[in-house]
Design an enzyme around this catalytic site. Sequence first.
Site, mmCIF file in Angstrom:
data_model
loop_
_atom_site.group_PDB
_atom_site.id
_atom_site.type_symbol
_atom_site.label_atom_id
_atom_site.label_comp_id
_atom_site.label_asym_id
_atom_site.label_seq_id
_atom_site.Cartn_x
_atom_site.Cartn_y
_atom_site.Cartn_z
ATOM 1 N N HIS A 188 4.709 23.317 29.433
ATOM 2 C CA HIS A 188 4.613 23.853 28.077
ATOM 3 C C HIS A 188 5.135 25.282 27.981
ATOM 4 O O HIS A 188 5.616 25.709 26.952
ATOM 5 C CB HIS A 188 3.176 23.735 27.556
ATOM 6 C CG HIS A 188 2.864 22.342 27.164
ATOM 7 N ND1 HIS A 188 2.244 21.468 28.023
ATOM 8 C CD2 HIS A 188 3.177 21.633 26.062
ATOM 9 C CE1 HIS A 188 2.160 20.292 27.432
ATOM 10 N NE2 HIS A 188 2.702 20.365 26.245
ATOM 11 N N ARG A 294 2.611 21.461 17.036
ATOM 12 C CA ARG A 294 1.677 21.345 18.166
ATOM 13 C C ARG A 294 0.408 22.116 17.814
ATOM 14 O O ARG A 294 0.249 23.283 18.170
ATOM 15 C CB ARG A 294 2.302 21.913 19.441
ATOM 16 C CG ARG A 294 3.372 21.037 20.075
ATOM 17 C CD ARG A 294 3.836 21.625 21.405
ATOM 18 N NE ARG A 294 4.544 20.676 22.232
ATOM 19 C CZ ARG A 294 5.880 20.532 22.255
ATOM 20 N NH1 ARG A 294 6.631 21.276 21.507
ATOM 21 N NH2 ARG A 294 6.431 19.641 23.057
ATOM 22 N N ARG A 330 0.482 17.273 14.597
ATOM 23 C CA ARG A 330 -0.110 16.467 15.665
ATOM 24 C C ARG A 330 -1.531 16.953 15.881
ATOM 25 O O ARG A 330 -1.761 18.160 16.025
ATOM 26 C CB ARG A 330 0.693 16.628 16.951
ATOM 27 C CG ARG A 330 -0.053 16.018 18.128
ATOM 28 C CD ARG A 330 0.745 16.010 19.372
ATOM 29 N NE ARG A 330 0.808 17.304 20.024
ATOM 30 C CZ ARG A 330 1.542 17.534 21.102
ATOM 31 N NH1 ARG A 330 2.280 16.576 21.614
ATOM 32 N NH2 ARG A 330 1.560 18.723 21.659
ATOM 33 N N GLU A 428 3.817 8.040 24.174
ATOM 34 C CA GLU A 428 3.938 8.920 25.349
ATOM 35 C C GLU A 428 3.580 8.218 26.643
ATOM 36 O O GLU A 428 3.603 8.831 27.711
ATOM 37 C CB GLU A 428 2.998 10.126 25.199
ATOM 38 C CG GLU A 428 3.278 10.961 23.988
ATOM 39 C CD GLU A 428 2.377 12.173 23.918
ATOM 40 O OE1 GLU A 428 2.793 13.241 24.357
ATOM 41 O OE2 GLU A 428 1.241 12.037 23.422
ATOM 42 N N ASN A 451 8.535 13.918 27.010
ATOM 43 C CA ASN A 451 8.054 14.727 28.143
ATOM 44 C C ASN A 451 6.974 13.971 28.901
ATOM 45 O O ASN A 451 7.019 13.834 30.120
ATOM 46 C CB ASN A 451 7.497 16.066 27.659
ATOM 47 C CG ASN A 451 8.445 16.794 26.738
ATOM 48 O OD1 ASN A 451 9.653 16.627 26.850
ATOM 49 N ND2 ASN A 451 7.921 17.578 25.821
ATOM 50 N N ASP A 452 5.988 13.495 28.145
ATOM 51 C CA ASP A 452 4.928 12.735 28.808
ATOM 52 C C ASP A 452 5.372 11.321 29.143
ATOM 53 O O ASP A 452 4.990 10.783 30.181
ATOM 54 C CB ASP A 452 3.662 12.713 27.929
ATOM 55 C CG ASP A 452 2.854 13.983 28.109
ATOM 56 O OD1 ASP A 452 2.709 14.425 29.271
ATOM 57 O OD2 ASP A 452 2.392 14.555 27.116
ATOM 58 N N ARG A 462 4.672 16.457 35.431
ATOM 59 C CA ARG A 462 5.638 17.365 34.799
ATOM 60 C C ARG A 462 5.388 18.824 35.144
ATOM 61 O O ARG A 462 6.237 19.684 34.924
ATOM 62 C CB ARG A 462 5.654 17.167 33.268
ATOM 63 C CG ARG A 462 4.369 17.535 32.580
ATOM 64 C CD ARG A 462 4.339 17.026 31.147
ATOM 65 N NE ARG A 462 4.795 18.014 30.188
ATOM 66 C CZ ARG A 462 4.626 17.902 28.876
ATOM 67 N NH1 ARG A 462 4.038 16.841 28.365
ATOM 68 N NH2 ARG A 462 5.035 18.834 28.056
ATOM 69 N N CYS A 499 10.310 13.440 19.682
ATOM 70 C CA CYS A 499 9.957 14.854 19.558
ATOM 71 C C CYS A 499 9.843 15.533 20.923
ATOM 72 O O CYS A 499 9.523 16.702 21.000
ATOM 73 C CB CYS A 499 8.675 15.044 18.747
ATOM 74 S SG CYS A 499 7.240 14.333 19.541
#
Length: 541
Positions: A188, A294, A330, A428, A451-452, A462, A499
């Site tokens: 992040h 976020r 989100r 995800e 990403n996830d 990650r 996203c």
Amino acid sequence: MQVATGKSILNGIAIGKVKIYKAPSYEINENDIADTDGEIAKFEAALEKAIDGQNALYDKALEAAGEESAEIFEVHAMMLEDDDLQDAVKEIITGQKKSAEYAVNVAFNNQAEVFAQMDDPYMQARSADIHDIKQAVLDVLFGVDPASMQGTEPTILVAEDLAPSETVKLDKSLLLGMITREGSSNSHTAILARSMNLPTIIQCKEIDDSWDGKTAIIDGYNSCVYVEPTDDLMDSLSKKMQEDEKKLALLQELKGKDNTTIDGKTIKVYANIGGPSDIGMVQQNDAGGVGLFRSEFVYLNSKDYPTEDEQFKAYKLAVESLAPKQVIIRTCDIGADKTVEYMDLGEEENPALGYRAIRICLTRKDFFKTQLRAILRASAYGNLGIMFPMIISLRELNEAQQILDECKEELIKEGVKVGEYQVGIMIETPAAVLCADELAEKCDFFSIGTNDLTQYTLAIDRQNAKLEPFLDTHHSAVLKAIQMTIEAGHRHNTWVGICGELGSDLSLTETFLRMGIDELSVNPKSVLPIRKVIRGLDLSK
Ligand code: PEP
Ligand code: MG
């Protein structure tokens, strides 16, 4: 000149002075002391200074963010004035003949533990406050000025590693670029660096305290750092930086234009944001909306649970200022690498596979409802979407939807206006991909969190920099999962976006369009470069 290498997070050049950033760490002396009166006087002076410091923070926060955000510093000042806590410190100094630093550390830790053991979640959260004020007193006793850690001039910040909560607190106007010894490209902190458009090098093993104050260049194109660069290098990279600025200016011509291919296919290009302070970036880069707000950064930026009103203000600001553009909020995705002390989530063996996101929300219903009510209230002010993260089953989606409906009913009964909104989920996990058909029936949109999804599909943490050699961001399993999700969504009239960071990978834009993607939500700076690629594509060929 010294050349150091690492991994680049953003193609760009930064030139400036280095500032070594270190979270303060103290060595507390446990030896007995003779002059107990002297230690008590030292403690009292430090306490007074710490209280003044909290009052100054109150004034600063009041001006910048309003009464509600500032209140916590008033509470901190009151806690420091508490006689019992002060007596506990003094007792250790006189009774055990220990230093003021030692006594503060022990007495404040004991008090924090007492709060942590209480049943009431509000009182438990006070434990983090005690740790905060302990830090404030220790800062004074050790002569550390936390504000000076970033300095007052814009610099290239060099650190061992930065937690997301540390990164969000940095003053962005003083940041030219960042260099860290640790970190991974999908963390992040890296995402934040991209969204702030900061040339950043991670995994730079050669960083050294001796760089402090020296001139350096981050060359994001070649993943390296030049400390005390030669004049020639300074000239050529300054020119490159100017060229980048010119290219950026050319991209500005694309503002106001459609994201339409030569053969007429149009998609939405939205932006990802971390809070209302990024709204300006969305507008400057002409994004069509916000595909990912976020919301957890509202929690990370707060010293305590943000109240419904505090959250409402943040969401309303984004929704209202961007209306009629859509803003997708989100719900809180806290946990894993994004932790806050006040939530007391505890240690876990496998945080990425642990108690996070929707799992926390569905088990702490009051916590979830506070956020949902705030989001629903904001829906009256524009075009809003709500998205649940980390969903793995229809049961979870149904449960989240039910709590959302409950909040809506309550608000309507209270006479509060609720607007129209879309409901979606993040895809995800491989589980969500495999259940995409049944999930699509129950929501308006999917947003693929690559990403996830990459982390869980490839079983690659990650956050773990050591695994980067194994990470193939274009792995066919991930691309197949994206294709399956799009197809399942379209079978049920559910629109599908991306996203995660892969959405801004220009080498994949054509692939995603050919797969039928409806939306790409990317860091604001990537909106115009993506528009440029889309407008040059001819999918009929
Ligand atoms: C993702 O996982 O791709 C995503 C967008 O969510 P985050 O990066 O915040 O986990
Ligand atoms: Mg995610």
